[in-house]
Design an enzyme around this catalytic site. Sequence first.
Site, mmCIF file in Angstrom:
data_model
loop_
_atom_site.group_PDB
_atom_site.id
_atom_site.type_symbol
_atom_site.label_atom_id
_atom_site.label_comp_id
_atom_site.label_asym_id
_atom_site.label_seq_id
_atom_site.Cartn_x
_atom_site.Cartn_y
_atom_site.Cartn_z
ATOM 1 N N CYS A 46 0.841 -1.199 0.000
ATOM 2 C CA CYS A 46 0.000 0.000 0.000
ATOM 3 C C CYS A 46 0.877 1.249 0.000
ATOM 4 O O CYS A 46 2.105 1.177 0.085
ATOM 5 C CB CYS A 46 -0.954 0.013 1.200
ATOM 6 S SG CYS A 46 -0.140 0.261 2.804
ATOM 7 N N CYS A 49 3.265 1.701 2.902
ATOM 8 C CA CYS A 49 4.484 0.891 2.773
ATOM 9 C C CYS A 49 5.524 1.631 1.934
ATOM 10 O O CYS A 49 6.711 1.639 2.267
ATOM 11 C CB CYS A 49 4.161 -0.452 2.129
ATOM 12 S SG CYS A 49 3.021 -1.478 3.076
ATOM 13 N N ASP A 446 -1.713 4.601 -33.099
ATOM 14 C CA ASP A 446 -0.636 4.006 -33.877
ATOM 15 C C ASP A 446 -1.203 3.754 -35.278
ATOM 16 O O ASP A 446 -2.424 3.705 -35.461
ATOM 17 C CB ASP A 446 -0.177 2.699 -33.231
ATOM 18 C CG ASP A 446 0.842 1.963 -34.072
ATOM 19 O OD1 ASP A 446 1.837 2.590 -34.463
ATOM 20 O OD2 ASP A 446 0.621 0.774 -34.362
ATOM 21 N N ASP A 625 -1.258 -1.392 -31.256
ATOM 22 C CA ASP A 625 -1.324 -2.853 -31.286
ATOM 23 C C ASP A 625 0.030 -3.536 -31.251
ATOM 24 O O ASP A 625 0.131 -4.707 -30.939
ATOM 25 C CB ASP A 625 -2.060 -3.322 -32.544
ATOM 26 C CG ASP A 625 -1.139 -3.367 -33.757
ATOM 27 O OD1 ASP A 625 -0.423 -2.371 -33.977
ATOM 28 O OD2 ASP A 625 -1.124 -4.393 -34.453
ATOM 29 N N ASP A 629 4.415 -0.612 -29.132
ATOM 30 C CA ASP A 629 3.428 0.277 -28.520
ATOM 31 C C ASP A 629 3.222 -0.024 -27.036
ATOM 32 O O ASP A 629 2.562 0.755 -26.347
ATOM 33 C CB ASP A 629 2.074 0.140 -29.233
ATOM 34 C CG ASP A 629 2.130 0.633 -30.665
ATOM 35 O OD1 ASP A 629 2.780 1.662 -30.901
ATOM 36 O OD2 ASP A 629 1.539 -0.015 -31.545
#
Length: 749
Positions: A46, A49, A446, A625, A629
């Site tokens: 968390c 921490c 892209d 894709d 990327d």
Amino acid sequence: MSCCAHGVELAAAIGRASSQDEIALASRDLGNGSWQTSLSVPDMHCGACIQSIEGALSQLRHVERARANLTTRRVAVTWRGTAPPDMISALAAVGYKAHLDEAEDRSFDPEMVHLIRALAVSGFAAMNIMMLSVSIWSGAEAETRQAFHWISAALALPTLFYSGGVFYRSAWTALRHGRTNMDVPISIGITLAFGLSLYDTLHQGHQAYFDAATSLIFFLLIGRTLDHAMRQRARSVVRSLLRLSPRGATVERPDGSRDYLPIGEIEPGMAIILAAGDRAPVDGQVVSGSSSLDCALATGESMPVAVAAGSFVQAGALNLSAPVRLMATARARDSFLAEMTRLMEAAEDGRARYRRIADRAARLYSPVVHLAALVTFLGWMAASGNWHNATSIAIAVLIITCPCALGLAVPIVQVIAARRLFDAGIMMKDGSAIERLAEVEAVCFDKTGTLTIGTPRVDLRGVSPGALEIAAALARHSNHPVSQAIAMAAPGGAGRRLDASDVTEQAGLGLEAHLDGRRFRLGRASWALGMQDAPDGTVLSCDGREMARFEIAEALRPDAAETVKLLRHAGLSVEILSGDRPSAVAGIAKALDIEDFAAGLMPGEKVARLAAAKAGGRRTLMVGDGLNDAPALSAAHVSMAPATAADIGRSAADFVFLHDSLVAIPVALDIAHRANRLVRQNFVIAIVYNALAVPVAMAGYVTPLLAALAMSVSSIIVVANALRLRPAGPTVEKVASIPVERMSMAAAK
């Protein structure tokens, strides 16, 4: 001091020295006297921490900075000097075990297994205790009520110790080292509810609230398990990227002998033999040989790149045609692929800020609730002197203010939104993504495989049937994407069949065959025509004379132009970020009427552009894709990828659309905006409920039973409000009309 004690201290000192030597050897030289060490801290979970770990390490002498990554549970420590500071001991002093981060097989996740088991135990107990409670609430006889109370206690006890142990261990670790976290008030609440219920059962009381304690553990564990699953998904993206790098390479020694060395032992200047079908293990330069490389990992370009002596090769590039000899120019940890991995991890660090904000909110909310319960207890003790009554009212305050409605405000809308998106052929992979999608102000695409289908398409205008027949016959003997496209373009499989011995392939140039005493070539124009100044393109020649020229293009995705118009109509700016050639990107941008575009971008440059937009206050949706990327998809405010994307691209994206049409993007945006409105409404409902319920409970007008019922009613209202999520509009109807078979086929790819 006894000899035994002295021996223990000596062994500990030797162990620390050995550990320090290992850290020194594993640290990375950053230059200018600085070193960086990566440590694994499994118990980090968390925001509190992160603060404790970074604070403890920053106080060490010679440490310049410490940066913790909540997702990978690692901390990167930068230090100066000739010997590393004692970082392991410093973390142990604040309650965290740490060790050197190593490349290990993490396919088995013991923490996830434990969370699922704890969730199963608490769910089983909560459901059965709730069934018994219904009978008690309905007016069961005293003997039956008492028996059901004891059965409920027997079911709640293992839930408290086994399932609740997740929170108890975390709370104890925090308190033991003089700090606090959100698990401390949770542990107090469930212990108090169980303790008073057990007291009432021992004294044959009318009420017991084992159902409240177990249900609270169950719902909290659902959130903890889902959060852990999301973090594991993010870590799997980085591991998938690392798997693209080979474990080693064949190295040629100066005397001509060859060895297979692990990738970590490859040094700059070594000669590497890269066979066809292998990926480059490190960055290097071609010394001899010529071939074609698939560089989609770096540039996203669908067309292979020809390389010869003097060409630069990046780690991860796939050799397609013929063996080449490389000279390594960088170590594995300094290679392009390693830089891609660091970009992914850095992007995940940025996302962790959302989680830190959530942790801070939880740490503020829980103490306020428990302070209200404590004030209620003290007030009623002072007023009545009856500790049991005061405790019962305090528990009612705890239960009625349990943040179930507040906790459901976001997740239930995310679940409903995920269902609506799935109906439209869109998979949502991260619950928080729906919130971020509603905030976007710009969309970056892209090109290859995103705006276009990605498969080369051959324009046959001007190509005679006879020329196409010969070209297809040659093309069938090559795995080059352009050759395959030409072979597929021949109608009905036209083209004569040639023996493999009749056709030779020149790596990076093309195919050659001798038929009826004539020499045919299919490939680069300069090679096929024997003219260095010939215009670029793919040409079929006969004895050096051009027979046909094949124009290779990419097909736009269905509805690409309509999608761009819809996005602009919604007030979003649209841009193309591509690693492909400027001419190819400019052509697609012109076809879609997109003015802002950038070509030839490396993965780091895409990330830099997204970071610049973020620094300027602009939230961006990245749609891509390719392998190249993945860092950009992780760095963007929110991201989306088609189902046909590479595995890493799909893993890094927040959304995956299953059909070919880009209309999925405006559909997802519509659902996100509607979901965002419902989330805000749910927050208002939860806040109003608590504002009305808390004073009534503190005044003593609510029993723990009524508090549990009120809490359930508030949760039901929030769920009912979320069910109102209904997308609308022509784009949704258009997606809904796409056959399920098409979407399934796209997902299978």
